[in-house]
Design an enzyme around this catalytic site. Structure first.
Site, short mmCIF file in Angstrom:
data_model
loop_
_atom_site.label_atom_id
_atom_site.label_comp_id
_atom_site.label_asym_id
_atom_site.label_seq_id
_atom_site.Cartn_x
_atom_site.Cartn_y
_atom_site.Cartn_z
N ILE A 10 0.82 -1.21 0.00
CA ILE A 10 0.00 0.00 0.00
C ILE A 10 0.86 1.27 0.00
O ILE A 10 0.43 2.30 -0.49
CB ILE A 10 -1.01 -0.01 1.17
CG1 ILE A 10 -2.15 1.00 0.92
CG2 ILE A 10 -0.31 0.25 2.50
CD1 ILE A 10 -3.33 0.84 1.85
N ASP A 33 1.34 -0.59 9.95
CA ASP A 33 1.53 0.72 10.59
C ASP A 33 3.01 1.11 10.59
O ASP A 33 3.39 2.21 10.20
CB ASP A 33 0.98 0.65 12.02
CG ASP A 33 0.89 2.00 12.71
OD1 ASP A 33 0.97 3.05 12.05
OD2 ASP A 33 0.73 1.99 13.94
N THR A 117 -7.17 -7.30 10.57
CA THR A 117 -7.08 -8.74 10.30
C THR A 117 -5.69 -9.33 10.57
O THR A 117 -5.52 -10.54 10.50
CB THR A 117 -7.49 -9.07 8.85
OG1 THR A 117 -6.62 -8.38 7.95
CG2 THR A 117 -8.93 -8.68 8.60
#
Length: 172
Positions: A10, A33, A117
């Site tokens: 991402i 993160d 998840t």
């Protein structure tokens, strides 16, 4: 409505905003993160300090700094405790608040990971169905968002997401 599912990182996606599956401190951590914080550079942590954390189910925005995305929308999904602590409602809120923050900030293109998840152990299929429902419902009422990209980290998740989204039936 334009939704795509891709496999990849991402932090490499060129959109107006990427969504970070953050922890309550917004100061980086493990997994996605930490990867977003590393890719964005130290300015992201410095900026996130000014945001003073984020409640589970809420979302806050920051510049993207060294990312390809202009902004990062940090959202905190719930830790899964067998569904006994309103996890589904909090995950629904995390997706919805991310989209609301996007609209409030003029975001036209946005990329989402699979929130909660990983380390937070939310069941993948259940989380993906929640994401699908929230995103499709939100886009019906908010045409200002032109494109949503769902980013799967690996081939297994990519295949499961494609099956769950089954987007062909939504495209008219």
């Amino acid at each position: 409505m334009n939704i795509d599912i891709i496999k990849g990182d991402i932090t490499d996606v060129k959109v107006d905003a990427i969504v970070n599956a953050a922890n309550n401190s917004l100061m980086g951590g493990g997994g996605l993160d930490g990867a977003i914080h590393r890719a964005a550079g130290p300015e992201l942590a410095a900026y996130c300090r000014t945001l003073k954390g984020c409640k589970t189910g809420d979302a806050k925005i920051s510049p993207g700094f060294n990312l390809k995305a202009d902004f990062v929308i940090h959202t905190v999904g719930p830790v899964w405790y067998n569904g006994a602590n309103n996890e589904e409602g909090l995950l629904t809120s995390a997706y919805r608040r991310s989209l609301e923050v996007a609209v409030e900030n003029g975001i036209k293109t946005i990329a989402f990971p699979s929130i909660s998840t990983g380390a937070y152990r939310f069941p993948f299929e259940k989380a993906t169905l929640i994401a699908r429902t929230v995103i499709l419902n939100f886009l019906q009422n908010n045409p200002s968002i032109e494109k949503v990209i769902i980013v799967a980290f690996d081939e297994k998740d990519f295949k499961r997401m494609k099956k769950i989204y089954s987007l062909d039936e939504e495209r008219n």
